[in-house]
Design an enzyme around this catalytic site. Structure first.
Site, PDB file in Angstrom:
ATOM      1  N   ASN A 181      12.775  13.534 -12.743  1.00  0.00           N
ATOM      2  CA  ASN A 181      13.950  13.128 -11.977  1.00  0.00           C
ATOM      3  C   ASN A 181      14.773  12.138 -12.799  1.00  0.00           C
ATOM      4  O   ASN A 181      14.352  11.012 -13.047  1.00  0.00           O
ATOM      5  CB  ASN A 181      13.481  12.496 -10.657  1.00  0.00           C
ATOM      6  CG  ASN A 181      14.632  12.055  -9.783  1.00  0.00           C
ATOM      7  OD1 ASN A 181      15.572  11.416 -10.233  1.00  0.00           O
ATOM      8  ND2 ASN A 181      14.547  12.388  -8.511  1.00  0.00           N
ATOM      9  N   ASP A 211       5.905   7.418  -5.638  1.00  0.00           N
ATOM     10  CA  ASP A 211       6.201   8.208  -4.446  1.00  0.00           C
ATOM     11  C   ASP A 211       7.003   7.281  -3.563  1.00  0.00           C
ATOM     12  O   ASP A 211       6.641   6.114  -3.371  1.00  0.00           O
ATOM     13  CB  ASP A 211       4.931   8.687  -3.738  1.00  0.00           C
ATOM     14  CG  ASP A 211       5.258   9.818  -2.764  1.00  0.00           C
ATOM     15  OD1 ASP A 211       6.046  10.716  -3.144  1.00  0.00           O
ATOM     16  OD2 ASP A 211       4.765   9.806  -1.634  1.00  0.00           O
ATOM     17  N   GLY A 241      20.211   9.946  -4.086  1.00  0.00           N
ATOM     18  CA  GLY A 241      19.412  10.215  -2.889  1.00  0.00           C
ATOM     19  C   GLY A 241      20.100   9.830  -1.590  1.00  0.00           C
ATOM     20  O   GLY A 241      21.181  10.319  -1.268  1.00  0.00           O
ATOM     21  N   HIS A 275      13.796  -0.988  -3.539  1.00  0.00           N
ATOM     22  CA  HIS A 275      12.350  -0.852  -3.326  1.00  0.00           C
ATOM     23  C   HIS A 275      11.654  -0.497  -4.637  1.00  0.00           C
ATOM     24  O   HIS A 275      10.585  -1.016  -4.944  1.00  0.00           O
ATOM     25  CB  HIS A 275      12.072   0.205  -2.250  1.00  0.00           C
ATOM     26  CG  HIS A 275      12.750   1.527  -2.486  1.00  0.00           C
ATOM     27  ND1 HIS A 275      14.104   1.640  -2.734  1.00  0.00           N
ATOM     28  CD2 HIS A 275      12.266   2.801  -2.518  1.00  0.00           C
ATOM     29  CE1 HIS A 275      14.407   2.924  -2.911  1.00  0.00           C
ATOM     30  NE2 HIS A 275      13.323   3.641  -2.794  1.00  0.00           N
TER      31      HIS A 275
END
Length: 195
Positions: free
Chosen positions: A11, A69, A153, A179
């Site tokens: 990604n 993740d 995103g 995050h």
């Protein structure tokens, strides 16, 4: 141990963010190593999924590997979509479709009921040595409309306390509070202690 980190991802947005924060380390993607496999993320938590990915690639390469993740957890919907953030509308859904679905889901809810958080867990696996995970969170609210197309995103639908979305504050500002940033800072401190 040389300062090379293999990342169990291709990604581009994610890799760029990781390279920005882990300056001084060479971040190598699966694609650069010629590894073209789909890793089944069948864990129950962000932590389990990150470890599954990192273990798989660390085992294939015999080198230190990291994987992350991450996902969006909405308070009013018991943490939905959570670990299924990238797949809750099926494998072929676009990011725009996922964003539209989430925005539709919160229509009519007051801001307080649109509370959410982004969660990112990064796993590091050193073959034959150790495994660790680091988690970062960013709290905010789901917007009632998509603001500023683009961004990465769900950035256009994630609103901070000050009312701006992550897309509106831009990449540089986002990289200092995200995050992923919070998890990567913990990882960076750990790497300093071992590399």
């Amino acid at each position: 141990m040389e300062k090379e980190i293999i990342i169990a991802s291709n990604n581009k947005g994610k890799i760029r963010e990781i390279e920005d924060i882990l300056k001084g380390y060479k971040v190598v993607s699966m694609k650069e190593l010629g590894i073209d496999i789909e890793i089944e993320e069948d864990g129950e938590t962000f932590e389990e999924n990150a470890l599954i990915k990192a273990r798989t690639i660390a085992k294939m390469t015999g080198k230190l590997c990291i994987a992350d993740d991450s996902g969006l957890c909405m308070e009013a919907f018991d943490g939905f979509p959570g670990i299924k953030t990238a797949r809750f509308l099926g494998e072929n859904a676009t990011q725009a479709e996922r964003n539209n679905y989430i925005v539709e889901k919160v229509q009519g809810l007051p801001r307080e009921k649109r509370k959410c958080k982004f969660v990112c867990t990064i796993a590091v696996v050193i073959p034959e040595r150790e495994e660790k995970t680091f988690t970062g969170e960013l709290e905010g609210y789901i917007t009632t409309e998509i603001r500023v197309e683009g961004g990465f995103g769900m950035d256009p639908i994630f609103e901070l306390e000050d009312g701006k979305t992550l897309s509106e504050i831009g990449t540089e500002a986002k990289d200092k509070i995200s995050h992923r940033y919070k998890a990567l800072v913990q990882l960076r401190e750990y790497l300093k202690s071992i590399m």
